[in-house]
Write an enzyme that holds these catalytic residues in place. Structure first.
Site, short mmCIF file in Angstrom:
data_model
loop_
_atom_site.label_atom_id
_atom_site.label_comp_id
_atom_site.label_asym_id
_atom_site.label_seq_id
_atom_site.Cartn_x
_atom_site.Cartn_y
_atom_site.Cartn_z
N ARG A 1 -7.75 4.86 -0.53
CA ARG A 1 -8.40 4.63 -1.82
C ARG A 1 -8.97 5.91 -2.41
O ARG A 1 -10.15 5.99 -2.75
CB ARG A 1 -9.49 3.58 -1.65
N CYS A 2 -8.15 6.92 -2.50
CA CYS A 2 -8.59 8.15 -3.17
C CYS A 2 -7.39 8.93 -3.63
O CYS A 2 -6.28 8.71 -3.18
CB CYS A 2 -9.51 8.95 -2.26
N GLN B 1 3.54 0.05 -2.66
CA GLN B 1 2.83 0.38 -3.90
C GLN B 1 3.73 1.16 -4.86
O GLN B 1 3.32 1.46 -5.97
CB GLN B 1 1.58 1.22 -3.56
N GLU C 1 -10.86 4.14 -7.58
CA GLU C 1 -11.22 4.87 -6.37
C GLU C 1 -12.52 5.66 -6.47
O GLU C 1 -13.01 6.21 -5.47
CB GLU C 1 -10.07 5.82 -6.01
#
Lengths: 160, 781
Positions: free
Chosen positions: B363-364, B214, B733
């Site tokens: 996802r945060c 990423q 998110e």
């Protein structure tokens, strides 16, 4: 390791190869034939990313030996549209039924088989039908809508 | 002129064309001539001395070309590598393994199957050592020490806020609630696992690394830093992040397999591919959470006054958390949430255990989920303790719209918000009062129904470079836009989409700013040779940082375009008026030049003395983070016979500021909600007392299917970010962060009259049934 000659028709084209007995169908498709649209997400028949149609029926190709597909007809995502776009492919893009795209080929092939069997599925039918395919991005709601849209498009096609 | 379809349009995604045809190019689709395959032999023990590795047992397998061990790497000073949190982790152990499934040796072979055969054949002798898996036990005197190079299992103590002031405020409260809660270890389980193809060219001293990452640019720098002593240099390292089959934070860190494939390519002189299988992925990397929280929240006269969080954080055997360098507990200090709280103190003690490293985000934005879970559970409890409905209590205690920009007790400046509007909208959508009435009726009939609220505030878009860096690299992000003579453009970014739709949304931002339609803009990311440097995509930062850079770079182009237009129109620059896609002379709308006319002139007829071309680059350093928010209401029915929790309805009202592509925003929220209910109901990575992972496959680690996922009902409010160029905040998110406490609050609400005050997650049927049974409410037939 014993090897065997197999002949598999993939997306309408016949392929004859000498393969190891233990070669998985998904590796045959991806590595031997270079059709990389079929993805691998697990090795336990859990995620469905590797779903192809084996004689018209969804099969998770990570747990099927290539030799078991000898003489079979296989459809992968590359053969789904048959030159154009299949209504399922149109439904998925129109309804934003995909994000990263990794589960998408398997999800679309499962959806096609579902619609072939049941052209007018309810939401519950669709959810049950795709419950063997995991998606981590979309939350499934738009996949349900995509299949419903594909159903509409298929009806329009058959009416027209 | 055709409508340019910039902001607010549900433009169909450009990336879909290849994905629906099976033409995406993911890591395992990359095949280079002469490529070898790498597989990894892993430890069956959670803690053991390696007494001998019988390399010959693997070398005897047909097709095996090389076996790499910790001792091999030690010779190159590569057995350990640095983590992002000033710790180190092993690439391969030289003598001791510290968790089950740890990498022990790499086997390189001519085929995938031969490499796997080699890994299976490799014999390794171990002497098992005592294991510590519970972080509380690990902190006790005399506990088994996990790390030989450290004094104890205590990694760090971090605290923030006013400890004394918070204690004093709690002492002055008339109502105080305290609750312990565990947010267990979970796994992102992106459908594509991690992998790479390393290709070393010994003649040119050049490394090409195809990598599921990423953050390709940061990874290139890390690789350059850790291999400099071997002669690798950053200008001769090319990292290519191809299409990514889901990331969710799991593809931020550097994993041992990446280093091993690189080392193997250097050793063999051939390209080497390493692809994790699912069980390796679920048992060795991409882990999140594992916070043991003791929360205390107090109110005085019904006003929330003070919050205290004390936390034991299980990091596994290394602190390899993916946080900005100065934030060992991430952004956990967003924990005061949506409430006007004057006193707060949070502390975290990081602990080593015999588990793989944890601490990626799932996802945060760096521990925001942990913070939101704590505050939203506690506010619910405190509301009840005050005898008030949780919705009314929230509405009274929210930060008010007129208080923005708001200074939180823990030091953040919230940019904008209107929390009451979001909650009231959610209540309207779900019919809150009617549901309460239905609940009362059902309860009278012995049926279990619950309604849970979560009114979260997120903190995303890291970050202002004055506070945010990764290994010293400031957390800006970038956009480079080139307009070609025919008015078509290419735009490149330092971020990397993993399904978020950047190829479409970035094009829409540029379309809005320049009037060039999205289909005329090619967006590229992920190749460090071509894209400008950036820190990557995670923590909902792409729109706040690189999206802002797209705006700023576009505006730079517009300024040059103005000069060219003035030249073409023989007018004064000051007399030109911009309307989307063209400049016209003030008062004469027909005297106009489109952006396409101007682009052509930039190469064919630009003013004397001006450089040719029409392009710009922006490295955008945001002045602040952005603070998306929302209110979620979940309605559940619980089966008294099985303990099954069924989400009947789930309303999510999100405010992410200005929306670029509403279709994509909704898609992000759908996915986030699904990854939000997952840890609440299904997902947990757990270990037995010997450190054996008890859920290392997708049959035991339960990712939601279409059957468990409800039909999401979405609503929106729009409160623009005042500091972002287009007022956007980031949304990828929010739902993962906001959803879990809504589900827990709903289940506790359903069981409140039985005396239940808290539920740990995941709320599996077995766990819920046991709670029902303890309270005499389980149906037995």
């Amino acid at each position: 390791m014993s090897s065997h000659q197999i002949s598999v028709t993939i997306n309408g084209e016949q392929h004859t190869r000498e393969v190891e007995a233990r070669l998985l169908l998904v590796h045959f498709i991806r590595e031997e034939l270079g059709l990389t649209g079929t993805h691998i997400g697990c090795d336990t028949t859990s995620c469905g990313a590797c779903t192809v149609l084996l004689n018209g029926v969804p099969a998770k190709s990570c747990t099927v030996f290539a030799v078991a597909a000898d003489g079979a007809e296989v459809t992968t995502v590359e053969g789904l549209g048959n030159g154009g776009l299949h209504p399922v492919q149109r439904g998925f893009t129109e309804k934003h039924g995909l994000q990263c795209g990794f589960c998408t080929p398997g999800m679309m092939l499962t959806s096609k088989a579902l619609l072939d069997e049941n052209p007018d599925p309810s939401e519950a039918d669709i959810r049950w039908g795709i419950s063997g395919n995991l998606c981590r991005c979309t939350g499934y709601v738009n996949i349900v809508k995509a299949v419903q849209r594909a159903s509409e498009l298929m009806k329009e096609n058959s009416d027209g | 002129m055709a409508e340019c379809r910039g902001l607010g349009h549900s433009v169909q995604r450009k990336e879909d064309a290849r994905f629906i045809r099976g033409q995406g190019r993911y890591i395992d689709d990359i095949k280079l001539p002469g490529m070898l395959y790498l597989d990894i032999a892993r430890s069956p023990y959670a803690h053991a001395k390696i007494t001998r590795i019988h390399e010959d047992t693997a070398m005897a397998v047909d097709g095996v070309a090389a076996v790499i061990t910790g001792k091999t790497l030690e010779g190159f000073k590569l057995a350990w590598m640095p983590t992002l949190m000033s710790d180190q982790q092993m690439v391969l152990p030289v003598d001791t393994v510290k968790y089950q499934a740890q990498e022990v040796a790499a086997i390189v072979a001519t085929s995938r199957y031969a490499a796997a055969d080699g890994a299976a054949a490799l014999e390794v002798d171990y002497d098992p050592l005592p294991v510590v898996v519970d972080p509380h036990e690990a902190l006790k005197p005399g506990a088994t020490k996990v790390r030989d190079d450290k004094d104890s299992n205590h990694i760090f103590h971090w605290e923030h806020g006013d400890a004394d002031g918070t204690e004093a405020a709690l002492a002055g409260c008339d109502t105080v609630v305290e609750q312990k809660m565990h947010l267990p270890r979970i796994h992102v389980a992106s459908i594509e696992t991690c992998g790479c193809v390393a290709s070393w060219n010994p003649v040119e001293g050049h490394l090409t690394l195809y990598l599921t990452t990423q953050a390709p640019h940061a990874i290139r720098t890390v690789v350059a830093l850790v291999t400099a002593h071997l002669g690798l240099a950053e200008h001769k390292i090319r990292v290519i992040s191809p299409d990514i089959g889901g990331g969710f934070g799991g593809k931020v860190p550097v994993y041992p397999g990446y280093v091993l494939a690189t080392a193997a390519s250097v050793v063999t002189g051939k390209p080497v591919k390493w692809i994790e299988d699912r069980s390796e992925n679920l048992s060795a990397d991409s882990f999140a959470r594992d916070y043991h929280i003791t929360a205390t929240l107090g109110s005085k006269n019904g006003k929330v006054t003070a919050l205290k969080l004390d936390t034991v954080a299980d990091h596994g055997y290394s602190d390899a958390a993916a946080n900005p360098s100065k934030f060992p507990a991430g952004l956990y200090h967003i924990a005061t949430g949506s409430y006007d709280l004057e006193n707060a103190h949070v502390s975290v003690d990081g602990v080593y255990t015999n588990k793989p490293p944890g601490g990626i985000a799932y996802r945060c934005s760096f521990r925001v989920t942990e913070a939101v879970h704590a505050i939203e559970r506690m506010v619910d409890l405190l509301a009840r303790e005050n005898g008030e409905d949780p919705a009314d209590f929230r509405l009274r205690n929210f930060i008010k719209p007129e208080q923005f920009p708001y200074q939180s007790a823990l030091g953040w400046e919230y940019d904008s918000g209107n929390y009451g509007a979001a909650l009231e909208k959610a209540m309207d959508m779900i019919g809150y009062q009617d549901l309460r009435a239905e609940q009362a009726e059902k309860r009278a009939r012995g049926q279990l129904m619950g309604i849970g609220i979560s009114s979260f505030t997120e903190i995303v878009g890291a970050g202002p470079s004055k506070t945010f860096d990764i290994l010293g690299i400031k957390m800006f992000d970038s956009a480079e836009i080139r307009i070609h003579p025919t008015g078509k453009a290419i735009a490149r970014f330092g971020t990397k989409s993993q399904g978020q739709g950047h190829e479409t949304t970035y094009a829409q931002i540029i379309a809005e700013e320049l009037g060039i339609p999205p289909e005329d803009i090619q967006v590229e990311e992920g190749d460090t040779d071509t894209a400008p440097y950036g820190l990557g995509t995670y923590a909902s930062r792409s729109t706040p940082t690189a999206g802002a850079a797209a705006s700023i770079a576009s505006r730079k182009i517009r300024e040059k375009a103005r000069k060219i237009a003035a030249h073409l129109l023989e007018a004064d620059e000051a007399d030109l008026v911009w309307e989307q896609g063209k400049f016209h002379v003030k008062g004469s709308p027909d005297r106009a030049k489109t952006i396409q006319d101007i682009a052509f002139a930039a190469y064919t007829n630009h003013p004397q003395g001006m450089e040719a071309g029409l392009e710009a680059i922006s490295y955008y350093d945001p002045p602040n983070l952005t603070f998306p928010f929302g209110s979620y209401i979940c309605c559940v029915d619980i089966d008294r016979g099985t303990g099954q929790v069924k989400i009947r309805r789930f309303v999510a009202v999100d405010d992410c500021g200005v929306r670029i592509n509403p279709m994509i925003v909704d898609g992000q929220i759908h996915g986030g909600l699904t990854m939000g209910i997952a840890p609440a109901l299904l997902e947990e990575i757990s270990y037995d007392a010997d450190g054996n992972i008890t859920g290392g496959n997708l049959m035991e680690y339960l990712v939601p299917t279409a059957m468990e996922t409800p039909h999401w009902e979405l609503g929106e409010t729009v409160t623009p970010s005042p500091h972002h160029p287009i007022g956007a905040k980031g949304v990828g998110e929010s739902a993962t962060v906001g959803a879990p406490p809504a589900v827990v609050n709903a289940v506790v609400d359903a069981l409140w009259h039985l005396g239940v005050r808290h539920m740990e997650i995941p709320m599996t049927p077995a766990r819920v049934w046991n709670v029902l049974n303890e309270h005499g409410a389980a149906a037995t037939r």
